[in-house]
Design an enzyme around this catalytic site. Structure first.
Site, PDB file in Angstrom:
ATOM      1  N   ASP A   1      -5.304   2.838  10.644  1.00 32.88           N
ATOM      2  CA  ASP A   1      -6.730   2.618  10.833  1.00 32.88           C
ATOM      3  C   ASP A   1      -6.959   2.254  12.310  1.00 32.88           C
ATOM      4  O   ASP A   1      -7.019   3.139  13.160  1.00 32.88           O
ATOM      5  CB  ASP A   1      -7.157   1.512   9.863  1.00 32.88           C
ATOM      6  CG  ASP A   1      -8.651   1.276   9.822  1.00 32.88           C
ATOM      7  OD1 ASP A   1      -9.409   2.240  10.013  1.00 32.88           O
ATOM      8  OD2 ASP A   1      -9.066   0.123   9.592  1.00 32.88           O
TER       9      ASP A   1
ATOM     10  N   ARG B   1      -5.127   0.263  -6.705  1.00 29.59           N
ATOM     11  CA  ARG B   1      -3.916   0.893  -6.162  1.00 29.59           C
ATOM     12  C   ARG B   1      -3.371   1.978  -7.090  1.00 29.59           C
ATOM     13  O   ARG B   1      -2.730   2.918  -6.644  1.00 29.59           O
ATOM     14  CB  ARG B   1      -2.823  -0.155  -5.953  1.00 29.59           C
ATOM     15  CG  ARG B   1      -3.124  -1.182  -4.857  1.00 29.59           C
ATOM     16  CD  ARG B   1      -1.841  -1.915  -4.497  1.00 29.59           C
ATOM     17  NE  ARG B   1      -2.061  -3.114  -3.700  1.00 29.59           N
ATOM     18  CZ  ARG B   1      -2.190  -3.144  -2.374  1.00 29.59           C
ATOM     19  NH1 ARG B   1      -2.157  -2.005  -1.698  1.00 29.59           N
ATOM     20  NH2 ARG B   1      -2.351  -4.278  -1.729  1.00 29.59           N
TER      21      ARG B   1
ATOM     22  N   GLU C   1       3.894   4.148   5.741  1.00 28.73           N
ATOM     23  CA  GLU C   1       2.690   3.323   5.622  1.00 28.73           C
ATOM     24  C   GLU C   1       1.615   4.098   4.854  1.00 28.73           C
ATOM     25  O   GLU C   1       1.676   5.334   4.741  1.00 28.73           O
ATOM     26  CB  GLU C   1       2.241   2.942   7.044  1.00 28.73           C
ATOM     27  CG  GLU C   1       0.974   2.159   7.190  1.00 28.73           C
ATOM     28  CD  GLU C   1       0.926   0.807   6.489  1.00 28.73           C
ATOM     29  OE1 GLU C   1       1.180   0.768   5.271  1.00 28.73           O
ATOM     30  OE2 GLU C   1       0.591  -0.190   7.142  1.00 28.73           O
ATOM     31  N   ASP C   2       0.632   3.381   4.341  1.00 29.62           N
ATOM     32  CA  ASP C   2      -0.440   4.060   3.597  1.00 29.62           C
ATOM     33  C   ASP C   2      -1.485   4.699   4.510  1.00 29.62           C
ATOM     34  O   ASP C   2      -1.886   5.832   4.314  1.00 29.62           O
ATOM     35  CB  ASP C   2      -1.112   3.101   2.587  1.00 29.62           C
ATOM     36  CG  ASP C   2      -1.596   1.789   3.204  1.00 29.62           C
ATOM     37  OD1 ASP C   2      -1.428   1.571   4.424  1.00 29.62           O
ATOM     38  OD2 ASP C   2      -2.143   0.956   2.450  1.00 29.62           O
TER      39      ASP C   2
ATOM     40  N   PHE D   1     -14.249   3.643   3.659  1.00 28.15           N
ATOM     41  CA  PHE D   1     -13.212   2.812   3.057  1.00 28.15           C
ATOM     42  C   PHE D   1     -12.673   3.502   1.810  1.00 28.15           C
ATOM     43  O   PHE D   1     -13.402   3.751   0.853  1.00 28.15           O
ATOM     44  CB  PHE D   1     -13.730   1.412   2.727  1.00 28.15           C
ATOM     45  CG  PHE D   1     -12.605   0.458   2.493  1.00 28.15           C
ATOM     46  CD1 PHE D   1     -11.921  -0.103   3.566  1.00 28.15           C
ATOM     47  CD2 PHE D   1     -12.195   0.150   1.208  1.00 28.15           C
ATOM     48  CE1 PHE D   1     -10.841  -0.956   3.361  1.00 28.15           C
ATOM     49  CE2 PHE D   1     -11.123  -0.705   0.986  1.00 28.15           C
ATOM     50  CZ  PHE D   1     -10.444  -1.254   2.064  1.00 28.15           C
ATOM     51  N   VAL D   2     -11.383   3.813   1.839  1.00 29.77           N
ATOM     52  CA  VAL D   2     -10.784   4.572   0.744  1.00 29.77           C
ATOM     53  C   VAL D   2      -9.810   3.715  -0.068  1.00 29.77           C
ATOM     54  O   VAL D   2      -9.201   2.790   0.458  1.00 29.77           O
ATOM     55  CB  VAL D   2     -10.066   5.840   1.262  1.00 29.77           C
ATOM     56  CG1 VAL D   2     -11.058   6.810   1.870  1.00 29.77           C
ATOM     57  CG2 VAL D   2      -8.980   5.494   2.279  1.00 29.77           C
TER      58      VAL D   2
ATOM     59  N   ASP E   1      -5.742  -0.304  -1.601  1.00 31.17           N
ATOM     60  CA  ASP E   1      -6.499  -1.264  -2.411  1.00 31.17           C
ATOM     61  C   ASP E   1      -7.782  -1.733  -1.742  1.00 31.17           C
ATOM     62  O   ASP E   1      -7.989  -1.556  -0.547  1.00 31.17           O
ATOM     63  CB  ASP E   1      -5.645  -2.516  -2.648  1.00 31.17           C
ATOM     64  CG  ASP E   1      -5.547  -3.384  -1.389  1.00 31.17           C
ATOM     65  OD1 ASP E   1      -5.220  -2.833  -0.322  1.00 31.17           O
ATOM     66  OD2 ASP E   1      -5.833  -4.595  -1.464  1.00 31.17           O
TER      67      ASP E   1
ATOM     68  N   GLY F   1       0.774  -1.243   0.000  1.00 29.61           N
ATOM     69  CA  GLY F   1       0.000   0.000   0.000  1.00 29.61           C
ATOM     70  C   GLY F   1       0.803   1.290   0.000  1.00 29.61           C
ATOM     71  O   GLY F   1       0.359   2.303  -0.523  1.00 29.61           O
TER      72      GLY F   1
ATOM     73  N   LYS G   1      -6.980   7.531  10.067  1.00 33.69           N
ATOM     74  CA  LYS G   1      -8.419   7.431  10.350  1.00 33.69           C
ATOM     75  C   LYS G   1      -8.584   7.312  11.865  1.00 33.69           C
ATOM     76  O   LYS G   1      -8.854   6.226  12.383  1.00 33.69           O
ATOM     77  CB  LYS G   1      -8.936   6.134   9.720  1.00 33.69           C
ATOM     78  CG  LYS G   1      -9.955   6.299   8.602  1.00 33.69           C
ATOM     79  CD  LYS G   1     -10.580   4.945   8.323  1.00 33.69           C
ATOM     80  CE  LYS G   1     -10.465   4.547   6.877  1.00 33.69           C
ATOM     81  NZ  LYS G   1     -11.032   3.216   6.615  1.00 33.69           N
TER      82      LYS G   1
HETATM   83  P1  IMP Z   1      -4.686  -1.153  10.995  1.00 32.58           P
HETATM   84  O1  IMP Z   1      -3.828  -2.240  11.547  1.00 32.58           O
HETATM   85  O2  IMP Z   1      -6.133  -1.369  11.328  1.00 32.58           O
HETATM   86  O3  IMP Z   1      -4.238   0.230  11.366  1.00 32.58           O
HETATM   87  O4  IMP Z   1      -4.694  -1.349   9.450  1.00 32.58           O
HETATM   88  C1  IMP Z   1      -3.827  -0.773   8.600  1.00 32.58           C
HETATM   89  C2  IMP Z   1      -3.940  -1.417   7.243  1.00 32.58           C
HETATM   90  O5  IMP Z   1      -5.310  -1.673   6.898  1.00 32.58           O
HETATM   91  C3  IMP Z   1      -3.435  -0.496   6.180  1.00 32.58           C
HETATM   92  O6  IMP Z   1      -2.081  -0.749   5.919  1.00 32.58           O
HETATM   93  C4  IMP Z   1      -4.315  -0.810   4.992  1.00 32.58           C
HETATM   94  O7  IMP Z   1      -3.719  -1.826   4.226  1.00 32.58           O
HETATM   95  C5  IMP Z   1      -5.583  -1.344   5.569  1.00 32.58           C
HETATM   96  N1  IMP Z   1      -6.680  -0.333   5.541  1.00 32.58           N
HETATM   97  C6  IMP Z   1      -7.258   0.278   6.582  1.00 32.58           C
HETATM   98  N2  IMP Z   1      -8.198   1.140   6.191  1.00 32.58           N
HETATM   99  C7  IMP Z   1      -8.220   1.087   4.849  1.00 32.58           C
HETATM  100  C8  IMP Z   1      -8.998   1.779   3.841  1.00 32.58           C
HETATM  101  O8  IMP Z   1      -9.867   2.632   4.092  1.00 32.58           O
HETATM  102  N3  IMP Z   1      -8.705   1.436   2.562  1.00 32.58           N
HETATM  103  C9  IMP Z   1      -7.767   0.525   2.210  1.00 32.58           C
HETATM  104  N4  IMP Z   1      -7.023  -0.133   3.120  1.00 32.58           N
HETATM  105  C10 IMP Z   1      -7.251   0.148   4.426  1.00 32.58           C
HETATM  106 MG    MG Z   2      -1.691  -2.189   3.721  1.00 30.31          MG
END
Ligand code: IMP
Ligand code: MG
Length: 179
Positions: free
Chosen positions: A102, A164, A98-99, A151-152, A158, A43, A130
């Site tokens: 969340d 992507r 990182e992308d 969800f983006v 992706d 990502g 987020k």
């Molecule tokens: P976390 O561990 O919940 O913070 O998740 C992070 C990962 O979830 C990111 O690296 C993304 O790959 C994926 N992710 C979380 N939200 C989104 C979204 O809105 N769109 C796409 N991927 C997301």
């Molecule tokens: Mg990711």
């Protein structure tokens, strides 16, 4: 606009402008130092490649692949290392790129793991944040944009490995992942 998006949240142009600001901040913060920039596959690749070109420091590149999401849109709460960094990081300034942050689970676990390897410093740079979805305490040191709880996709992000390469960040039509 791509037919599977319901709206564009951040245009590629807006991202480029913000990337330059973040890169300038990093250049200032690490003046005279070398930095290992660790991109999280897949990502962060688009963000990473635009960011590194704007940082005026001696950089080393590396990449990691971790998984926490499977194919859905809900986090499973744990991180699995699929590909590790290919060099020791002891004594190095490390920036994880990182992308999106969340729930924060991925980066919290990753940070914990990398800190056991004794880097000189460890910071997180994320294109998107987020905060409304956070489940664990974790903050990005450099954040491009705060986004709402939608969800983006695009600019590296992706849904089931698609979208992507869209040059903007947009909101995916809910019917795409509800079917
Ligand atoms: P976390 O561990 O919940 O913070 O998740 C992070 C990962 O979830 C990111 O690296 C993304 O790959 C994926 N992710 C979380 N939200 C989104 C979204 O809105 N769109 C796409 N991927 C997301
Ligand atoms: Mg990711």
């Amino acid at each position: 606009m791509h037919k599977d998006l319901c709206k564009i949240l951040i245009t590629g142009e807006e991202i480029s402008k913000r990337v330059k600001e973040i890169a300038a901040q990093i250049t200032k913060d690490y003046e005279g130092e070398e930095v290992l920039v660790v991109g999280i596959l897949r990502g962060a690749v688009v963000f990473y490649s635009e960011l590194v070109k704007e940082i005026d420091l001696d950089l080393r590149f590396d990449f990691m692949s971790v998984s926490s999401y499977g194919d859905g849109t809900v986090s499973s709460g744990e991180v699995k290392i699929i590909k590790d960094i290919s060099q020791p990081i002891a004594g190095l300034n490390v920036i994880i790129v990182e992308d999106i942050i969340d729930t924060g689970n991925t980066l919290k676990n990753l940070k914990k793991l990398l800190l056991t390897r004794n880097p000189k410093s460890l910071k997180i740079c994320s294109l998107l944040d987020k905060p409304s979805r956070r489940k664990v305490e974790l903050e990005g040191d450099y954040v491009g944009f705060v986004v709402p709880d939608e969800f983006v996709v695009g600019y590296g992000l992706d849904y089931q490995e698609k979208y992507r390469n869209i040059p903007d960040v947009g909101v995916l039509k809910p019917e795409i992942y509800q079917n």
